[in-house]
Each structure stands twice: as structure tokens, then as C-alpha cells.
Scaffold this active site. Sequence first.
Site, PDB file in Angstrom:
ATOM      1  N   HIS A 103     -25.552  45.330  21.157  1.00  0.00           N
ATOM      2  CA  HIS A 103     -26.158  46.591  21.608  1.00  0.00           C
ATOM      3  C   HIS A 103     -26.856  47.298  20.439  1.00  0.00           C
ATOM      4  O   HIS A 103     -27.950  47.831  20.595  1.00  0.00           O
ATOM      5  CB  HIS A 103     -25.080  47.528  22.169  1.00  0.00           C
ATOM      6  CG  HIS A 103     -24.357  47.008  23.374  1.00  0.00           C
ATOM      7  ND1 HIS A 103     -23.050  46.587  23.333  1.00  0.00           N
ATOM      8  CD2 HIS A 103     -24.762  46.841  24.660  1.00  0.00           C
ATOM      9  CE1 HIS A 103     -22.671  46.200  24.538  1.00  0.00           C
ATOM     10  NE2 HIS A 103     -23.689  46.330  25.365  1.00  0.00           N
ATOM     11  N   ASP A 120     -28.697  38.277  28.724  1.00  0.00           N
ATOM     12  CA  ASP A 120     -28.782  38.337  30.188  1.00  0.00           C
ATOM     13  C   ASP A 120     -30.222  38.015  30.569  1.00  0.00           C
ATOM     14  O   ASP A 120     -30.972  38.885  31.020  1.00  0.00           O
ATOM     15  CB  ASP A 120     -28.362  39.736  30.658  1.00  0.00           C
ATOM     16  CG  ASP A 120     -26.940  40.054  30.220  1.00  0.00           C
ATOM     17  OD1 ASP A 120     -26.008  39.482  30.787  1.00  0.00           O
ATOM     18  OD2 ASP A 120     -26.771  40.834  29.265  1.00  0.00           O
ATOM     19  N   MET A 173     -21.907  37.775  21.482  1.00  0.00           N
ATOM     20  CA  MET A 173     -21.172  39.039  21.571  1.00  0.00           C
ATOM     21  C   MET A 173     -21.242  39.579  22.988  1.00  0.00           C
ATOM     22  O   MET A 173     -22.285  39.480  23.648  1.00  0.00           O
ATOM     23  CB  MET A 173     -21.750  40.043  20.594  1.00  0.00           C
ATOM     24  CG  MET A 173     -21.474  39.626  19.190  1.00  0.00           C
ATOM     25  SD  MET A 173     -21.474  40.997  18.075  1.00  0.00           S
ATOM     26  CE  MET A 173     -21.054  40.140  16.575  1.00  0.00           C
TER      27      MET A 173
END
Length: 278
Positions: free
Chosen positions: A35, A149, A183
Site C-alpha cells: 500500500h 489484483d 504482501m
Amino acid sequence: MKLFKTQQELKKKLEGYSSKVIGFVPTMGALHKGHVSLIRKAKKESDIVVCSIFVNPTQFNESTDFENYPVTHDEDIKLLEKAGCDILYIPESVQDVYSNEKPIEVNLGSLAEVMEGANRPGHFDGVVQVVSVLFDIVKPNKAFFGLKDFQQYCIIKKMVAELKLDIEIVGCPIIREDSGLAMSSRNILLSKKEKVDALIISETLKFLQKEIKAGEISDLLNTCKEKLSAKSELEYLTVADLNSLQSLEVLEKGAIYRAFVVSRLGNVRLIDNIEIFV
Ligand code: AMP
């Protein structure tokens, strides 16, 4: 960094930045270096970075997955401050996000029928719903999504094109632990043994990437599926076309594809993918 708990306050703040380039990073929290890499990229490419943390119930197709989803707001806030995020939206309730929702219809075509679309019914409807609502609240110029994703990234690009939104969708590389494990917020739910067993996912993708050749790939895929199944509960492994995401059995020399895998370690569902050059 300024924290907002209602879309009304957030929108009011953002009105003051209408002449700035707003970069947006939507997340579900339990933040990690993956992130942070999105925030850093957004920081480089925009004037104001907005992050949201919202565990969106409409994109979960398993209630236990939703209930067990990790929540670590205090640590998340520290990480975002350090990464240089300017504005954070943590909605105080699900209603706050959806209170001004305008119903949208997006034709995702076959993109949403394969892989995660086939295995998680309703998942992408929920993703499209929440991302379109968040885009409407934040009105970003750019939005940053992880290629971890990859199918979600393709679907958001398609959504933006279908809805003719003036938002640049920026794909960001997969960040891995030194061990190779991609991650994920869900990694903290893995036991020590499961975390070691989970390495089979990235190891097998690397093996596939190295061994793959033009022509029929079913034998190599079967070998890889056996490796994955020995250590985890394999949901799918497939090599797909980069644009249509349709599974392929025969590859052409000189082309680029992507291999996708989902496998479970205990109750934890892990997703990963890798680029394939033939
Ligand atoms: P999530 O909080 O899991 O919904 O993810 C929020 C965003 O971070 C999505 O665009 C993800 O693709 C991205 N992301 C999650 N993990 C990683 C990672 N390991 N590397 C790069 N991006 C990631």
C-alpha cells in the site's frame, strides 16, 4: 495528514483543491509496504494524495472472510503519515459511503466472468460499486491500483472507460517480502507454518515463468498445480491473455502473458500473479 470520517467533510475539504492534481489510493486498511508503494507513487504523480480505508461489505462473498478481515487503524495512520499521505478518509459507517450512491450500470463483459469473477460471485459488482462511489466522492485525477489484483485493475480501467470518467488509472508493481511472498493484509492471519508453506505460490509462479515455452502448456501447468497442491489448497492456476484475461492452452513465441494463481493456506485465501514472456 488530515483524517475525515464523513464524506460531507471530506468533500468540503477537497473543494479547496479543485485546481490541483488529486491522486487517490483506495484500500481496505491493514496497510503494508504494498500500500505504501501506491501512496509513494501517488505522491510523485499528484499534488494531493487521498487514501481511503474502508472494508467494503458488498465485495465479500464469504461472511467469515469479512468478519476476520484485519483492522489496524492506529498503525495504518502512522504508516500513511510517514509515507506523506495528505488526506485520509475512514468512513464512520457503511451508510456514510453509500448515502449519496447513484446507481450505475457498467458492462464489464467477459472480464468479470473469469478467475475471481467466476470463483467469487458478486465480488466485482461490489468492487465496481464501491470504487465508483469513492471516485464520485473524491473526484480524483489519478487513481492508483496494485497489479497484485491484476483483474481488479483491468476491471477498474474498463469501468472508467465505460462510464467515460476522466480519471487515469495507474497500475503499480507487486511488492513482495524478501521471501517472495506477495504482501497482503491477509498475511497476518497466517500461522508460522502457513507462511512458510505459502512460499510455494511465488516459487511456483517463478518456476512457471522460467520454464514456459511457446506451444502447449498443459503439461507444465499440471506440474505446477501438483507443486501448489502439495502445500496448499489450490483454487486455480492459469495463464491468460493480458487484455481479455481468457485462459490459454497454447502460447505464441514473442508474446507477453500473465499467470494467475489463487490458493488457500488454512482459512486464508491468497492471490498472486506474474508476467510471462515466451
Ligand atoms: P486492499 O487493501 O487489499 O484492497 O488493496 C488496496 C490496494 O493495494 C489495491 O490496489 C491492491 O492491489 C494494492 N495492493 C495490495 N497488496 C499489494 C502488493 N503486495 N503490492 C502492490 N499493491 C498491492
